[in-house]
Design an enzyme around this catalytic site. Structure first.
Site, mmCIF file in Angstrom:
data_model
loop_
_atom_site.group_PDB
_atom_site.id
_atom_site.type_symbol
_atom_site.label_atom_id
_atom_site.label_comp_id
_atom_site.label_asym_id
_atom_site.label_seq_id
_atom_site.Cartn_x
_atom_site.Cartn_y
_atom_site.Cartn_z
ATOM 1 N N HIS A 374 0.789 -1.232 0.000
ATOM 2 C CA HIS A 374 0.000 0.000 0.000
ATOM 3 C C HIS A 374 0.819 1.279 0.000
ATOM 4 O O HIS A 374 0.261 2.368 0.142
ATOM 5 C CB HIS A 374 -0.928 0.048 1.219
ATOM 6 C CG HIS A 374 -1.997 -0.983 1.196
ATOM 7 N ND1 HIS A 374 -3.251 -0.755 0.650
ATOM 8 C CD2 HIS A 374 -2.019 -2.255 1.628
ATOM 9 C CE1 HIS A 374 -3.992 -1.835 0.782
ATOM 10 N NE2 HIS A 374 -3.268 -2.776 1.360
ATOM 11 N N LYS A 567 -8.251 14.171 4.920
ATOM 12 C CA LYS A 567 -7.468 12.926 4.901
ATOM 13 C C LYS A 567 -6.431 13.067 6.004
ATOM 14 O O LYS A 567 -6.311 14.144 6.605
ATOM 15 C CB LYS A 567 -6.797 12.713 3.544
ATOM 16 C CG LYS A 567 -6.049 13.951 2.987
ATOM 17 C CD LYS A 567 -5.443 13.669 1.616
ATOM 18 C CE LYS A 567 -6.362 13.973 0.466
ATOM 19 N NZ LYS A 567 -6.497 12.889 -0.488
ATOM 20 N N ARG A 568 -5.684 11.999 6.304
ATOM 21 C CA ARG A 568 -4.622 12.136 7.293
ATOM 22 C C ARG A 568 -3.682 13.275 6.890
ATOM 23 O O ARG A 568 -3.450 13.508 5.698
ATOM 24 C CB ARG A 568 -3.850 10.822 7.417
ATOM 25 C CG ARG A 568 -4.634 9.744 8.142
ATOM 26 C CD ARG A 568 -4.966 10.147 9.561
ATOM 27 N NE ARG A 568 -3.780 10.118 10.385
ATOM 28 C CZ ARG A 568 -3.507 9.169 11.289
ATOM 29 N NH1 ARG A 568 -4.353 8.174 11.509
ATOM 30 N NH2 ARG A 568 -2.391 9.228 11.998
ATOM 31 N N LYS A 573 1.046 14.392 1.403
ATOM 32 C CA LYS A 573 -0.298 14.716 0.904
ATOM 33 C C LYS A 573 -0.456 16.222 0.663
ATOM 34 O O LYS A 573 -1.436 16.674 0.077
ATOM 35 C CB LYS A 573 -1.360 14.219 1.886
ATOM 36 C CG LYS A 573 -1.405 12.682 2.013
ATOM 37 C CD LYS A 573 -2.461 12.249 3.038
ATOM 38 C CE LYS A 573 -2.425 10.765 3.355
ATOM 39 N NZ LYS A 573 -3.023 9.914 2.313
ATOM 40 N N THR A 678 -8.433 6.727 -2.002
ATOM 41 C CA THR A 678 -9.770 6.184 -2.228
ATOM 42 C C THR A 678 -10.818 7.263 -1.991
ATOM 43 O O THR A 678 -11.914 7.191 -2.541
ATOM 44 C CB THR A 678 -10.036 4.989 -1.287
ATOM 45 O OG1 THR A 678 -9.546 5.303 0.013
ATOM 46 C CG2 THR A 678 -9.365 3.740 -1.794
HETATM 47 C C1 7GP Z 1 -2.761 3.831 1.979
HETATM 48 C C2 7GP Z 1 -2.209 4.654 0.834
HETATM 49 O O1 7GP Z 1 -1.492 5.758 1.353
HETATM 50 C C3 7GP Z 1 -3.368 5.134 -0.034
HETATM 51 O O2 7GP Z 1 -2.882 5.803 -1.147
HETATM 52 C C4 7GP Z 1 -4.209 3.936 -0.463
HETATM 53 O O3 7GP Z 1 -5.353 4.375 -1.136
HETATM 54 C C5 7GP Z 1 -4.634 3.122 0.744
HETATM 55 O O4 7GP Z 1 -3.493 2.721 1.470
HETATM 56 C C6 7GP Z 1 -5.412 1.883 0.371
HETATM 57 O O5 7GP Z 1 -4.697 1.114 -0.534
HETATM 58 N N1 7GP Z 1 -1.676 3.348 2.821
HETATM 59 C C7 7GP Z 1 -1.818 3.382 4.136
HETATM 60 O O6 7GP Z 1 -2.833 3.778 4.681
HETATM 61 C C8 7GP Z 1 -0.679 2.911 4.906
HETATM 62 O O7 7GP Z 1 -0.575 3.128 6.076
HETATM 63 C C9 7GP Z 1 1.387 1.813 4.977
HETATM 64 O O8 7GP Z 1 0.244 2.232 4.241
HETATM 65 C C10 7GP Z 1 1.229 0.441 5.494
#
Ligand code: 7GP
Length: 833
Positions: A374, A567-568, A573, A678
């Site tokens: 991810h 968003k976070r 970002k 998303t």
């Molecule tokens: C997130 C990504 O930052 C986001 O772009 C994506 O849409 C989402 O996953 C679902 O695939 N990643 C995280 O939230 C995260 O913490 C590190 O990834 C493990």
């Protein structure tokens, strides 16, 4: 089997089988029964809280009858199941979703009204289940909805945190974290005190030889913690299929509770042991896209993974099949690297407990797992020190070393003498402190690896995992572009828009096949349809405006353009780019004559999101946004022309209110950093346009909706590296508009300038890693285009309608079908009702 009722007595059971309510009367009866018996209250002391509790219990009963039947059906069919392992499930509220998925919302609405309550108020009583940080956790929740809605036999496995993601309060412009204790009353879970697993930690490994001279490992000593299962029913939409989310809670094992100590009068320390055990599932780590390598986190991971695998293996063994059939019965998906230990644990079970040969076991393991990545952010890639592993999971470390040895031998055979390659792909990083690279272990132990949007999947194959593409071949790597559930993110969040769409597409079938949305494209030019569309948008903006008034006491004009970035909070970002743009707008408005100012398009800039408690820069960004708001919102020169809002404690239920109110939303990450995103999909599906970079799923959204319906700007991902290099090796110039923004901040206009010194330096003096200065000008130009185009409301709405019509691809149903076919090889278990 032992507990099942003998044949002759079964008739009584069948006769009394619970049917569950289907109409208003039945619902009311259940609510009153729960108020009076379960809650021991009456019509004389039933407040909204009690009414919610009773309604929720009525729906829970309703779900559980479906759940029981689904589980029986799945057990009977004995077909392949999917297990989705995720440390995060960001579920939000359950009741509204349950009512809609069961098709009983109107029943509940009318029933509650008869009993003296408004359904919206009752829904509003529910505490969000916030067992996740951001995108990764919410994706898992959307996937559960799709898996159930599509009738896949699937289980989610996670941790039952006592504290979810913290509640954010804003005090004097700063984020303050408050614990989220959410389990006071949670009717959506079923404790299964009879489903427990003992989990071992620490200790040591003794080797012996069996009668055939084979070496056998025994993991001995250490401590035991017990995992208790809590089951959460997951209803599918318009199907009786109700899947299970099993969350594990930790407690001291009864064997472990030290009766010796207890009897010796050392009561306190025996209770302390108990608390230590309960700590494992106490709290969700509040970091998004960041790993911090804390021992307790690794303990959480092993605890959850070991309990889940034990459960899965127990279920498989009941079928009495041969081990080699395991991958035909079981597909396990790893949601990022957090559950990677499952690979090692399954190998351990097969080799140490079930006495399989290493190679046979490894074949089973690798056929079972799939791994989803991810993020490419280096600070988020998990690594654990070998020392910590040795201490906490000594046997697992040995197995990892063996996996690595056999893997490196195979690489060596294929690419003889490429020693550089061997050290690059080794699971063990031979650094000062030796580290276990979890992503590499996940790739080596899985049969498929996927990214979450096309650009992201390309990037992982050409950058962080390229050596593995060389070694395993390109077929092992694939893409599954993320999706969202239209049930929650359209039907539930925006009921009027959903209804309007249904009125033109012949019902709600589009909620099960989102590509049917394309039927509304023909109405983009229809005056009447556009008018209804605009009215719904306006009503959604009024709802948000009221919320802003009641929580922040700021009046915003619902006719203004609502520009949303929720968003976070993260430097990648680029909320800082957004707020710098807002400051630029403010300075420009201030420099105008009152007449000229009046001619500008009024805008409300809305922000929301949590910063990880330890992420100082992210907290400064929140602080700056709030300070800018305090100045702008109280400047009499500005009035309605600009308002800056920071919404406290952004979460799933707030997203359901905020997203339908957007005119435009911002997805402006530095190209190549946002794996997918998303919320971009949710915003467009709710009738807004995007201002965004060529990053993540924005690219595929552009492909689907057409580039005339999205505002793209900024550096392309292939140019990012060069620019970063230039920043570091030559003086990089700061655009004059951006300099003026910096000057305004440094003049003290927005509070103590020292507070924001580091934020400015990061851009001006320290290499501007996130390319804020490079993209600032094109960002402002593109915002200007947004203003211009918004003035033509007819055309704007037409664009929104066309965009929604073309969003069918982004349903998480499409996504789950792709996983099922390309990765899991599972079929739905269709229910004939
Ligand atoms: C997130 C990504 O930052 C986001 O772009 C994506 O849409 C989402 O996953 C679902 O695939 N990643 C995280 O939230 C995260 O913490 C590190 O990834 C493990």
């Amino acid at each position: 089997v032992e507990a099942s009722i003998p044949e002759p007595q079964r008739e009584a059971w069948t006769k009394h089988q619970v049917q569950g309510f289907t109409d208003k009367d039945g619902f009311e009866k259940e609510v009153v029964r729960h108020v009076e018996t379960t809650l021991a209250r009456s019509l004389y002391n039933c407040d909204e809280g009690a009414a919610y509790s009773a309604a929720a219990l009525a729906f829970r009963d309703r779900l559980i009858t479906n759940w029981n039947k689904t589980q029986q059906r799945q057990t009977f069919a004995d077909s392949k199941r999917v297990y989705y392992l995720s440390l995060e499930f960001l579920m939000g509220r359950a009741m509204d979703n349950a009512m809609l998925n069961l098709g009983l919302k109107n029943v509940a609405k009318d029933g509650m009204q008869d009993l003296g309550f408004r359904i919206e108020d009752i829904i509003g009583q529910e505490h969000d289940a916030a067992l996740g940080n951001g995108g990764l956790g919410r994706l898992a929740a959307c996937f559960l909805d799709s898996l159930a809605s599509l009738d896949y036999p699937a289980w989610g496995y996670g941790l039952r945190y006592r504290y979810g993601i913290f509640k954010q309060e804003i005090i004097n412009g700063y984020q303050v974290e408050v614990p989220d204790y959410w389990l006071d009353f949670n009717p959506w879970e079923f404790p299964r005190h009879d489903v427990t697993v003992d989990i071992q930690f620490y200790g040591n490994v003794r080797k012996s030889q069996d009668e055939n001279g084979k070496s056998v490992a025994h993991w001995e000593g250490g401590e035991i913690v017990t995992a208790v299962a809590y089951d959460v029913p997951i209803p599918g939409y318009a199907t009786p299929s109700t899947n299970n989310l099993r969350l594990w809670s930790s407690k001291a094992s009864s064997g472990e509770f030290d009766f010796q100590k207890f009897n010796n009068g050392d009561y306190e320390s025996s209770v302390a042991d108990q608390q230590r055990a309960e700590t494992i599932s106490a709290v969700l780590y509040p970091n998004d896209n960041l790993e911090r390598g804390k021992e307790l986190r690794l303990k959480q991971q092993y605890f959850w993974v070991a309990a889940s695998l034990h459960d899965i293996v127990r279920r498989f063994k009941k079928s009495k099949r041969a081990w080699k059939e395991f991958p035909d019965q079981v597909a396990i998906q790893l949601n990022d690297t957090h559950p990677t230990l499952a690979i090692v644990e399954l190998q351990r079970i097969l080799v140490d407990k079930e006495n399989l040969e290493w190679d046979e076991a490894w074949e089973i393991v690798t056929s079972t797992f799939g791994y989803t990545n991810h993020t490419v952010l280096p600070e988020a890639l998990e690594k654990w020190s070998v020392g910590l592993f040795q201490h906490l999971l000594p046997r697992h470390l040995q197995i990892i070393y063996d996996i690595n040895l056999f893997f490196l031998q195979s690489v060596e055979k294929k690419f003889p003498k490429d020693h550089d390659l061997l050290s690059r792909v080794s699971i063990i990083e031979e650094s000062q402190v030796k580290m276990v690279r979890m992503a590499y272990l996940a790739i080596i132990g899985s049969h498929k690896v996927n990214g979450v949007a096309e650009l992201h999947s390309d990037l992982i194959q050409t950058t962080i995992f390229r050596d593995f593409v060389t070694i395993f071949g390109a077929d092992k790597f694939t893409n599954v572009t993320n999706g969202i559930t239209p049930r929650r993110w359209l039907h539930q969040a925006n009921p009027r828009l959903s209804e309007l769409i249904a009125s033109k597409t012949g019902g709600y079938d589009f909620l099960k096949d989102l590509t049917l949305l394309n039927q509304i494209e023909q109405y983009a030019g229809d005056k009447e349809f556009r008018k209804e569309w605009a009215e719904i948008k306006y009503a959604n903006k009024v709802r948000l405006a009221k919320y802003i008034k009641s929580t922040l006491d700021v009046t915003v004009n619902p006719a203004a353009l609502f520009d949303v970035q929720v968003k976070r909070i993260h430097e990648y970002k680029r909320q800082q780019l957004n707020i710098f743009g807002v400051i630029h707008r403010y300075l420009a408005l201030k420099a105008m004559s009152p007449e000229e100012r009046k001619k500008q398009l009024p805008r409300v800039s809305i922000f929301g999101g949590k910063a990880a408690p330890g992420y100082w820069m992210a907290k400064q960004i929140i602080h700056l946004i709030n300070n800018v708001g305090a100045v702008v919102n109280n400047d009499p020169d500005i009035g309605d022309q600009l308002k800056v809002i920071f919404l406290e404690d952004y979460n799933v239920s707030k997203a359901e209110m905020i997203i339908p109110a957007n005119d435009i939303s911002e997805h402006i990450s530095t190209a190549g950093t946002e794996a997918s995103g998303t919320s971009n999909m949710k915003f467009v599906l709710n009738g807004g346009l995007i201002i965004g970079t060529c990053d993540g799923a924005n690219i595929e959204i552009t492909r689907e909706v057409g580039q005339e319906n999205i505002f793209l700007f900024g550096t392309l991902s292939e140019d990012v590296e060069d620019l970063r290099h230039q920043h570091n090796y030559s003086n990089h110039s700061i655009d004059s508009n951006l300099s003026k923004v910096f000057e305004a901040i440094q003049s003290g206009k927005f509070g103590e300038p020292n507070d924001f010194g580091a934020m400015i330096s990061a851009v001006r003096d320290h290499g501007d890693y996130y390319l804020v200065s490079d993209d600032f000008e094109s960002y402002l130009d593109t915002q200007k285009m947004v203003d211009t185009e918004y003035r033509n409301q007819d055309e704007w709405i037409a664009k929104c309608i066309r965009s929604v019509a073309r969003m069918g691809f982004f349903s998480s149903d499409r996504c789950i079908n792709e996983y099922a076919e390309g990765i899991w090889n599972v079929e739905p278990l269709v229910v004939k009702n």
